[in-house]
Design an enzyme around this catalytic site. Structure first.
Site, PDB file in Angstrom:
ATOM      1  N   HIS A   1     -10.510   1.624   0.398  1.00 22.44           N
ATOM      2  CA  HIS A   1     -10.518   3.079   0.161  1.00 22.44           C
ATOM      3  C   HIS A   1     -10.672   3.417  -1.326  1.00 22.44           C
ATOM      4  O   HIS A   1     -10.426   4.554  -1.728  1.00 22.44           O
ATOM      5  CB  HIS A   1      -9.227   3.703   0.692  1.00 22.44           C
ATOM      6  CG  HIS A   1      -9.125   3.705   2.181  1.00 22.44           C
ATOM      7  ND1 HIS A   1      -9.962   4.459   2.990  1.00 22.44           N
ATOM      8  CD2 HIS A   1      -8.294   3.029   3.022  1.00 22.44           C
ATOM      9  CE1 HIS A   1      -9.639   4.262   4.256  1.00 22.44           C
ATOM     10  NE2 HIS A   1      -8.639   3.385   4.304  1.00 22.44           N
TER      11      HIS A   1
ATOM     12  N   ASP B   1       0.817  -1.214   0.000  1.00 23.03           N
ATOM     13  CA  ASP B   1       0.000   0.000   0.000  1.00 23.03           C
ATOM     14  C   ASP B   1       0.860   1.277   0.000  1.00 23.03           C
ATOM     15  O   ASP B   1       1.607   1.527   0.950  1.00 23.03           O
ATOM     16  CB  ASP B   1      -0.903   0.034   1.219  1.00 23.03           C
ATOM     17  CG  ASP B   1      -1.716  -1.236   1.413  1.00 23.03           C
ATOM     18  OD1 ASP B   1      -1.102  -2.319   1.434  1.00 23.03           O
ATOM     19  OD2 ASP B   1      -2.934  -1.144   1.577  1.00 23.03           O
TER      20      ASP B   1
END
Length: 264
Positions: free
Chosen positions: A68, A8
């Site tokens: 997200h 990430d």
């Protein structure tokens, strides 16, 4: 075939780390295909078209996402038109974007699949059933398959690794931002790690400014999290896949720290 998967990427600090690290990683490992998780790339919340283009320009071949995905509303303007980006495949039918794709670089091809866990995350469709449907279909034409399982619970990730052992070349976990120490080639040939880790500030909490996170834990009051701008950390894995079988021969963790260049 060698595949580099980058964890990430969190905000501007993560993007800085990616830009600074990629050239030397390419030189050291000579990966055929590079995939990264980009769901935190824009201020820690989602991604924009300009950031995605930046990543592709730097040499990323494909991007995966997670919980997200929709935080930056700009994504609705381009996700359907960007075949190199995927979001969790177990969102309901009709959701914008795609849950899997085939990434090509020269004569190399890698099918990538994005799934999201349901433990401590929104209750999407069953990721295990989605994995069965998608991976079994991809295996008819694709030898090399990577699955990014974006999940909170360690147990759910490990279960997915075993579930896809021998069917996917790689099952890599994302979302928790802390690199786990369980990289392994499972008995049937799937390279696995519970969490690849993150690319972002090492001076905050999971890439976010630490004072705000501490205030949230101590007061339980609403707090706005912002990306930490401290020195960066970089986490990834590289896997060597057998050209004949598509199975993994090895998986290696990568951990880099700004001003302390080391490769494990």
């Amino acid at each position: 075939m060698k595949v580099l998967f980058i964890g990430d990427i969190v905000g501007q600090t993560g993007r800085k780390a990616l830009k600074e690290s990629l050239p030397q990683l390419k030189s050291k490992y000579n990966p055929d295909i590079i995939i990264a998780n980009g769901e935190n790339a824009a201020s820690g919340r989602g991604i924009t078209a300009s950031i995605a283009k930046e990543f592709f320009d730097w040499g990323i071949h494909g991007l995966t996402m997670g919980n997200h995905t929709w935080d930056n509303k700009e994504i609705f303007d381009f996700i359907d038109d960007e075949p190199r980006m995927i979001r969790p495949a177990n969102y309901p039918p009709g959701t914008p974007g795609r849950g899997y794709t085939v990434i090509k670089n020269g004569n190399k091809e890698l099918a990538i699949v994005n799934l999201m866990g349901r433990t401590f995350l929104p209750p999407l469709d069953c990721p295990f059933r989605a994995a069965d449907d998608i991976v079994d279909q991809l295996r008819k034409k694709n030898k090399f398959i990577l699955v990014d399982f974006h999940a909170e619970a360690t147990s759910e990730k490990i279960a997915m690794g075993w579930h896809l052992d021998g069917r996917a070349s790689m099952v890599v976990g994302t979302h928790t931002h802390v690199q786990s120490n369980d990289d392994i080639v499972l008995p049937e040939g799937t390279a696995y790690i519970t969490d690849v880790g993150m690319v972002g500030s090492r001076e905050g909490v999971l890439g976010m400014e630490r004072d705000a996170v501490l205030r949230k834990f101590k007061t339980q009051l609403p707090v706005r999290f912002q990306v930490c701008s401290g020195k960066w950390q970089f986490h990834a894995v590289v896997a060597d896949l057998d050209n004949q079988t598509g199975k993994a021969k090895s998986i290696t963790k990568i951990r880099l720290l700004e001003d302390q260049w080391t490769m494990n």
